[in-house]
Design an enzyme around this catalytic site. Structure first.
Site, PDB file in Angstrom:
ATOM      1  N   GLY A  10       0.891  -1.271   0.009  1.00  0.00           N
ATOM      2  CA  GLY A  10      -0.012  -0.003   0.034  1.00  0.00           C
ATOM      3  C   GLY A  10       0.789   1.195   0.122  1.00  0.00           C
ATOM      4  O   GLY A  10       1.727   1.248   0.552  1.00  0.00           O
ATOM      5  N   ARG A  71       0.768  -4.921  -5.100  1.00  0.00           N
ATOM      6  CA  ARG A  71       1.049  -5.963  -4.021  1.00  0.00           C
ATOM      7  C   ARG A  71       1.434  -7.195  -4.548  1.00  0.00           C
ATOM      8  O   ARG A  71       1.054  -8.520  -4.060  1.00  0.00           O
ATOM      9  CB  ARG A  71      -0.524  -6.110  -3.194  1.00  0.00           C
ATOM     10  CG  ARG A  71      -0.748  -4.894  -2.539  1.00  0.00           C
ATOM     11  CD  ARG A  71      -1.879  -5.265  -1.411  1.00  0.00           C
ATOM     12  NE  ARG A  71      -2.341  -4.103  -0.855  1.00  0.00           N
ATOM     13  CZ  ARG A  71      -1.728  -3.786   0.399  1.00  0.00           C
ATOM     14  NH1 ARG A  71      -0.713  -4.043   0.925  1.00  0.00           N
ATOM     15  NH2 ARG A  71      -2.562  -2.475   0.981  1.00  0.00           N
ATOM     16  N   ASP A 102       5.668  -5.438   5.949  1.00  0.00           N
ATOM     17  CA  ASP A 102       6.389  -6.678   6.137  1.00  0.00           C
ATOM     18  C   ASP A 102       6.383  -7.548   4.739  1.00  0.00           C
ATOM     19  O   ASP A 102       7.303  -8.344   4.627  1.00  0.00           O
ATOM     20  CB  ASP A 102       5.550  -7.396   7.470  1.00  0.00           C
ATOM     21  CG  ASP A 102       4.195  -7.325   6.971  1.00  0.00           C
ATOM     22  OD1 ASP A 102       3.777  -6.584   6.290  1.00  0.00           O
ATOM     23  OD2 ASP A 102       3.417  -7.967   8.084  1.00  0.00           O
ATOM     24  N   THR A 124       4.827   1.734   6.370  1.00  0.00           N
ATOM     25  CA  THR A 124       3.410   1.584   6.541  1.00  0.00           C
ATOM     26  C   THR A 124       2.813   2.846   7.393  1.00  0.00           C
ATOM     27  O   THR A 124       3.240   3.133   8.532  1.00  0.00           O
ATOM     28  CB  THR A 124       3.280  -0.037   7.111  1.00  0.00           C
ATOM     29  OG1 THR A 124       1.779   0.064   7.592  1.00  0.00           O
ATOM     30  CG2 THR A 124       4.091  -0.205   8.413  1.00  0.00           C
ATOM     31  N   ASP A 126       0.398   2.096   9.068  1.00  0.00           N
ATOM     32  CA  ASP A 126       0.042   1.222  10.283  1.00  0.00           C
ATOM     33  C   ASP A 126       0.998   1.098  11.447  1.00  0.00           C
ATOM     34  O   ASP A 126       0.440   0.734  12.439  1.00  0.00           O
ATOM     35  CB  ASP A 126      -0.415  -0.461   9.610  1.00  0.00           C
ATOM     36  CG  ASP A 126      -1.406  -0.348   8.837  1.00  0.00           C
ATOM     37  OD1 ASP A 126      -2.199   0.769   8.676  1.00  0.00           O
ATOM     38  OD2 ASP A 126      -1.631  -1.289   8.221  1.00  0.00           O
ATOM     39  N   ASP A 128       3.160  -1.008  12.189  1.00  0.00           N
ATOM     40  CA  ASP A 128       3.060  -2.099  12.886  1.00  0.00           C
ATOM     41  C   ASP A 128       4.413  -3.044  12.512  1.00  0.00           C
ATOM     42  O   ASP A 128       4.460  -4.535  12.657  1.00  0.00           O
ATOM     43  CB  ASP A 128       1.957  -3.188  12.463  1.00  0.00           C
ATOM     44  CG  ASP A 128       1.633  -3.429  11.145  1.00  0.00           C
ATOM     45  OD1 ASP A 128       2.500  -2.712  10.037  1.00  0.00           O
ATOM     46  OD2 ASP A 128       0.712  -3.898  10.687  1.00  0.00           O
ATOM     47  N   ARG A 170      -5.035  -3.407  10.548  1.00  0.00           N
ATOM     48  CA  ARG A 170      -5.407  -4.756  10.053  1.00  0.00           C
ATOM     49  C   ARG A 170      -5.156  -5.536  11.405  1.00  0.00           C
ATOM     50  O   ARG A 170      -6.117  -6.287  11.974  1.00  0.00           O
ATOM     51  CB  ARG A 170      -4.567  -5.260   9.201  1.00  0.00           C
ATOM     52  CG  ARG A 170      -4.936  -6.449   8.344  1.00  0.00           C
ATOM     53  CD  ARG A 170      -4.059  -6.818   7.572  1.00  0.00           C
ATOM     54  NE  ARG A 170      -3.868  -6.087   6.009  1.00  0.00           N
ATOM     55  CZ  ARG A 170      -4.848  -6.254   5.221  1.00  0.00           C
ATOM     56  NH1 ARG A 170      -5.785  -7.348   5.097  1.00  0.00           N
ATOM     57  NH2 ARG A 170      -4.859  -5.614   4.129  1.00  0.00           N
TER      58      ARG A 170
HETATM   59  O1  F6P Z   1      -0.671  -0.284   3.980  1.00  0.00           O
HETATM   60  C1  F6P Z   1      -1.530  -1.208   5.095  1.00  0.00           C
HETATM   61  C2  F6P Z   1      -2.972  -0.967   4.813  1.00  0.00           C
HETATM   62  O2  F6P Z   1      -3.244   0.509   5.075  1.00  0.00           O
HETATM   63  C3  F6P Z   1      -3.954  -1.674   6.005  1.00  0.00           C
HETATM   64  O3  F6P Z   1      -4.388  -0.970   7.229  1.00  0.00           O
HETATM   65  C4  F6P Z   1      -5.499  -1.867   4.906  1.00  0.00           C
HETATM   66  O4  F6P Z   1      -5.987  -2.876   5.526  1.00  0.00           O
HETATM   67  C5  F6P Z   1      -4.769  -1.978   3.694  1.00  0.00           C
HETATM   68  O5  F6P Z   1      -3.507  -1.198   3.614  1.00  0.00           O
HETATM   69  C6  F6P Z   1      -5.894  -1.600   2.479  1.00  0.00           C
HETATM   70  O6  F6P Z   1      -4.973  -1.382   1.559  1.00  0.00           O
HETATM   71  P1  F6P Z   1      -5.622  -1.554  -0.192  1.00  0.00           P
HETATM   72  O7  F6P Z   1      -7.102  -1.289   0.001  1.00  0.00           O
HETATM   73  O8  F6P Z   1      -4.716  -0.654  -0.859  1.00  0.00           O
HETATM   74  O9  F6P Z   1      -5.232  -3.006  -0.624  1.00  0.00           O
END
Ligand code: F6P
Length: 342
Positions: A10, A71, A102, A124, A126, A128, A170
């Protein structure tokens, strides 16, 4: 020396600041830099562009990534992993900098084990990733959540409602905890602590009956009620790394709270707003420090490492350490937020 750089997973405010820092620092050592398009996908397909000072001029304040991202997980098929190794050779890369979370850094760690020189930069919103106190993008995300909560307060109060604000996170509730703390949330629900529906409703009811009348609840997308296995989602789709696409807990809660308390409830999903736009000053500086240190590591001949923030120092730790486990919320901070619940 030819350095390849890619951004995967992301996107995150500050990615362009890393790219700029890598290119500018590399020029001090007269290293060349090649930007790989769209994360690991670009290495499967052999798509890259040369990056020089002109190419990175003006990108520091820009969100997103000039390289694009995906991704793609090359280790999902042996064929794709072979193509990655082949293209690294074809492009003449001596070392590869992976900027990611990660998943992206997990691929960099695997490639290092296969003899490819890699360096990781943790990214990130997040926050995390283990081994680092903060990842860039997180400060921008919580600033956006804070502003949203300030705005939601006025409308929620005016209508005497309960407002459920779903934020990203998440496996870890960092954004919910920090954003909720800064934005004065009346309750924060995080994946680390399954919640009791009755307790949630009691808080809303009590606040409705007291003079305050309204409630703001921040919920991380991965939070679950006690006794529920897995996540509450609207969709069962998974990405290339096998993660379920989350979203739905906010809507679920708003319906339940209204049904059980009689307090009119609404939900807002902040979603990708949290990842968009210009990085904060803090994130620009952190991302820049990471980028500069990554190139220094290359100059020192240290590979298979991830740059990390520990205290106020940028250090280098083995890539594997950074990706080995999710860094969950510091409960000392959550306890501070709890003081303001109810
Ligand atoms: O980058 C991590 C994150 O922000 C998570 O918190 C979230 O679940 C995910 O990306 C959603 O990303 P996308 O909709 O771009 O796959």
């Amino acid at each position: 020396m030819k350095i390849g750089i890619l951004t995967g997973g992301g996107d995150c405010p500050g990615l362009n600041a890393v790219i700029r820092a890598v290119v500018r620092k590399a020029s001090h050592y007269r290293y060349d830099v090649l930007g790989i398009k769209d994360g690991w996908k670009g290495l499967v397909e052999g798509e890259a562009i040369p990056l020089d000072a002109k190419a990175v001029s003006g990108i520091l304040p820009r969100g997103g990534t000039i390289l694009g991202t995906s991704r793609t997980n090359p280790f999902k098929s042996p064929d794709a992993a072979e193509k990655v190794v082949g293209n690294i050779k074809k492009l003449g890369l001596d070392v590869l900098i992976g900027v990611g979370g990660d998943d992206t850094l997990g691929v960099a760690a695997k490639l290092f084990k296969q003899g490819i020189k890699t360096i990781g930069v943790p990214k990130t919103i997040d926050n995390d990733l283990s081994g680092t106190d903060f990842t860039f993008g997180f400060d921008t995300a919580i600033s956006i959540v804070t502003e949203a909560l300030d705005r939601l307060h006025t409308t929620t109060e005016a209508h005497h409602r309960a407002m459920i604000v779903e934020v990203m996170g998440r496996h870890a509730g960092w954004i919910a905890t920090y954003g909720g703390l800064a934005g004065g949330a009346d309750l924060i629900l995080i994946p680390e602590k399954p919640f009791d529906m009755e307790e949630v409703c009691n808080i809303v009811k009590k606040r409705a009956e007291s003079g305050r009348g309204f409630s703001i609840i921040v919920v991380a997308e991965g939070a679950v009620p006690k006794g529920v296995e897995g996540y509450i989602t609207k969709d069962v789709k998974k990405d290339a790394f096998g993660h379920v696409l989350l979203g739905g807990i906010g809507e679920f809660l708003a319906k339940e709270v209204e049904k059980k308390t009689g307090v009119e409830s609404r939900h807002v999903v902040l979603g990708h707003l949290q990842r968009g736009g210009s990085p904060t000053a803090y994130d620009r500086i952190l991302a820049t420090r990471y980028g500069v240190r990554a190139v220094e590591l290359i100059n020192e001949g240290k590979f298979g490492m991830m740059v990390a923030l520990q205290g106020n120092k940028i250090v280098a730790i083995p890539l594997e350490e950074g990706v080995k486990q999710t860094k969950t919320v510091d409960m000392d901070i959550y306890k501070v937020a709890e003081v303001f619940f109810g």
